[in-house]
Write an enzyme that holds these catalytic residues in place. Structure first.
Site, PDB file in Angstrom:
ATOM      1  N   GLU A 198       0.831  -1.204   0.000  1.00  0.00           N
ATOM      2  CA  GLU A 198       0.000   0.000   0.000  1.00  0.00           C
ATOM      3  C   GLU A 198       0.867   1.256   0.000  1.00  0.00           C
ATOM      4  OE1 GLU A 198      -3.966  -0.849   2.574  1.00  0.00           O
ATOM      5  OE2 GLU A 198      -2.110  -1.495   3.495  1.00  0.00           O
ATOM      6  N   ASP A 255     -13.184  -1.614  -1.851  1.00  0.00           N
ATOM      7  CA  ASP A 255     -14.319  -2.541  -1.947  1.00  0.00           C
ATOM      8  C   ASP A 255     -15.521  -1.988  -1.214  1.00  0.00           C
ATOM      9  OD1 ASP A 255     -14.281  -3.884   1.027  1.00  0.00           O
ATOM     10  OD2 ASP A 255     -12.287  -3.384   0.349  1.00  0.00           O
TER      11      ASP A 255
HETATM   12  N1  ADE Z   1      -9.210  -2.769   3.791  1.00  0.00           N
HETATM   13  C1  ADE Z   1      -9.694  -2.695   2.541  1.00  0.00           C
HETATM   14  N2  ADE Z   1     -10.973  -3.141   2.486  1.00  0.00           N
HETATM   15  C2  ADE Z   1     -11.315  -3.510   3.734  1.00  0.00           C
HETATM   16  C3  ADE Z   1     -12.481  -4.054   4.332  1.00  0.00           C
HETATM   17  N3  ADE Z   1     -13.563  -4.298   3.633  1.00  0.00           N
HETATM   18  N4  ADE Z   1     -12.449  -4.299   5.657  1.00  0.00           N
HETATM   19  C4  ADE Z   1     -11.350  -4.045   6.386  1.00  0.00           C
HETATM   20  N5  ADE Z   1     -10.219  -3.553   5.887  1.00  0.00           N
HETATM   21  C5  ADE Z   1     -10.195  -3.267   4.571  1.00  0.00           C
END
Ligand code: ADE
Length: 234
Positions: free
Chosen positions: A4, A190
């Site tokens: 990242e 997401d």
């Molecule tokens: N990092 C990226 N997406 C995530 C998610 N859905 N839950 C926790 N950490 C994350």
């Protein structure tokens, strides 16, 4: 995770640095941009499982080492996060923490411990940065799972969360106990509420989101390095 931070570390030409009192705690990269000293700390690698130390345990260690050794003027936890489709969020959106940072998987239903479990640690009031970084602001909530259980879901709702992550509350908790101003910045990989598998979305959107994160962090560093800024300038 290094993946990242990599684009940002490379773009700023930060170099590997050792913190003397906590060798091996995590990878540290640093550099000077104008009068600004930038230190990037990656959570330690887990040797047994050969993966990045994601989650709150390593974040606490990392934040503690930074507060003890570096005594930063501002501690920022940056990375990727899950967002809410229902909240008008798009993949690749950057969020800046607003108000308090909570936990959604530290449920301790005992009268004296319930509030402690949930947390609610302060973040710096960023009034200027959302425009400068072209970012949204929102409430962050942290847990140690990438996916979403029903219990976590109801706690996220209770926390009014806009961003779900696995680290920011741990950094905020340590920053708070050390009197260090704290900010979290995350780009969305997401949707938590889309019905699609989180790992699948995370993997396919990761490069897009980390590219956006790099742009936001570079803009932030330019802004901070331009002239002496105070917390009130954020
Ligand atoms: N990092 C990226 N997406 C995530 C998610 N859905 N839950 C926790 N950490 C994350």
């Amino acid at each position: 995770m290094y993946s990242e931070a990599r684009l940002f570390i490379e773009a700023l030409k930060l170099t590997p640095t050792e913190l003397t009192r906590n060798p091996g705690l995590g990878e540290i990269y640093s550099g000077e941009i104008g009068h600004l000293k930038v230190i990037v700390s990656i959570n330690p690698f887990n040797q047994r499982f050969q993966v990045a130390g994601v989650g709150t345990n390593y974040s606490t260690l990392c934040a503690m080492a930074l507060c003890n050794e570096v005594k930063p003027d501002l501690l920022i936890n940056a990375g990727t996060g899950g967002g809410f489709k229902s909240g008008n969020t798009s993949i690749g959106d950057t969020f800046i923490s607003q108000g308090a940072v909570y936990y959604h998987d530290r449920r301790i239903p005992l009268p004296a411990f319930e509030d402690f479990g949930r947390g609610g640690y302060p973040t710096v009031r960023a009034l200027v940065l959302p425009d400068i970084l072209n970012a949204k602001t929102g409430i962050f909530s942290t847990g140690n799972s990438l996916d979403l259980s029903e219990a976590d879901k109801s706690e996220l709702e209770r926390n009014n969360a806009d961003v779900k992550d696995m680290e920011s509350a741990a950094f905020a908790e340590v920053a708070d106990s050390n009197g260090v101003p704290f900010l979290a910045i995350r780009t969305i990989t997401d949707f938590v509420d889309s019905g699609r598998s989180t790992p699948e979305q995370f993997t396919s959107n990761f490069n897009h989101a980390t590219g956006k994160l790099r742009t936001a962090l570079m803009t932030l560093v330019s802004y901070l390095a331009e002239e002496t800024r105070l917390i009130g300038d954020l």
